[in-house]
Design a protein around this motif. Sequence first.
Motif, short mmCIF file in Angstrom:
data_model
loop_
_atom_site.label_atom_id
_atom_site.label_comp_id
_atom_site.label_asym_id
_atom_site.label_seq_id
_atom_site.Cartn_x
_atom_site.Cartn_y
_atom_site.Cartn_z
N LYS A 256 0.69 -1.78 0.00
CA LYS A 256 0.06 0.18 0.16
C LYS A 256 0.35 1.54 0.06
N ARG A 259 3.11 1.57 -3.31
CA ARG A 259 2.15 2.21 -4.35
C ARG A 259 1.73 3.55 -4.45
N LYS A 262 4.83 5.47 -5.40
CA LYS A 262 5.62 5.61 -6.49
C LYS A 262 4.35 6.99 -7.69
N SER A 263 3.20 6.36 -6.93
CA SER A 263 2.41 7.18 -7.33
C SER A 263 2.19 8.23 -8.02
N GLU A 283 -1.46 -2.60 -14.14
CA GLU A 283 -0.95 -1.16 -13.27
C GLU A 283 -1.58 -1.23 -11.51
N GLU A 284 -1.78 -1.58 -11.56
CA GLU A 284 -2.53 -1.57 -10.14
C GLU A 284 -3.08 -3.36 -9.70
N ASP A 286 0.99 -3.76 -10.01
CA ASP A 286 2.55 -3.53 -9.07
C ASP A 286 2.81 -3.46 -8.36
N SER A 287 3.89 -4.39 -8.06
CA SER A 287 4.30 -3.69 -6.55
C SER A 287 4.73 -3.03 -5.99
N ALA A 288 5.29 -1.85 -6.93
CA ALA A 288 5.59 -0.48 -6.66
C ALA A 288 7.49 -0.78 -5.93
#
Length: 395
Positions: A256, A259, A262-263, A283-284, A286-288
Amino acid sequence: MPGFEIFGEEEKKEVQDVLDTGVLFRYGFDQARKGNWKAKTFEKELAELIGAGYCHLCSSGTAALYTALFSCGIGAGDEVIVPPFTFVATIEAVLNIGAIPVFCEIDKTLCLDPEAVEEAITPRTKAVLPVHMCGAMAHIDKLKYLCDKRGLILIEDACQALGATFKGKYLGTFGQTGCFSFDPVKTITCGEGGAIVTDLHELYKTADSYADHGHDHVGNDRGLEGHAIIGSNFRISELNAAVGLAQLRKLEYILKTQRKNKSAIKKAMEKSANITFRKVPDEEGDSATFLSFFMPDEKSARETAASLTKAGVDSCFYWYDNNWHYIRKWNHIRNLKSASKLSVSMLKELPDYANLSLPQSDGIMSRVISMQIKLSWTEKAINERIEKILSVLNG
Ligand SMILES: *Cc1c(COP(=O)(O)O)cnc(C)c1O
């Protein structure tokens, strides 16, 4: 990949449970361990979390890959299709099992290009081993379709992508088997450790037995267990498993936070005209752990990576010049034929890696920069970071 950033009381408590009993071994000692089964519990919770039928922990991600290859029946003379962008452990596991790594182009996902994989298939190809690099996925649906169509085994190296999903399904659960790593820099860490997951009971039993000297784990007396195969010792200790268990329970928080961080950075960078982002098929999911982007050419990528570091944007990676992750700088692999201690029969079979040509991968890797996403950043730190990044990108 920053599980170590959030060690706390939870990890200490799990480790203390183990120390209090003195049982550091994952098998047996039923009375003395007072109900503490850290490895077993970690396996159960990880399998449940990602929706895999079975999980077996190993002493490292490399050991997990090796055990996975063995458990899939891969060995001498078999070709395994691998990407040139990975951690060298993937290639070591294939070579050490006696099989032949066949390097194949990657695409803008930074992972194996399904079309190139199809072209690389020969009558000796036994498996495809995609690596979900930097926290996000290969075109795993296309690779799975291809493997099913051509009767090939699909083994996922998801060592860098714990918790990532493609259309809701966890990476590591698409192939016959998937592998994870919990080494010191991975999304969750237990010091040293790894895991194999699978839905196939036979495969699981083989892995479970292989990683513990071939013990079949039938009955309660280790001295009387059967041994259907010759194995090795790739066991995890209860101490490592204890840390991993506490970390696994933090995975949701880790994902969480990554993400979100990163976002925020990606959104700010989207306004820069000079860059394009890595292709992430979902994209959703991605473990980011990283944000990766392309510059227009090699020169600007190298300069930008250097400028970012100079501007104080830490943990930026220009993999093309890095000798851990991309084949360009793996001289020990490139020179295997002339300077290795592999068996003579194997050396005869190996392709000439020194003259390997991967122009598509070079084109991609020479332009990509990856920025690590951390958990411990405050909102202020993120905003400052964004300012520095934009000052570099917008010159
Ligand atoms: C870390 C890693 C491995 C190996 O894991 P260890 O636990 O360090 O042995 C394998 N493949 C990839 C892609 C990795 O990043």
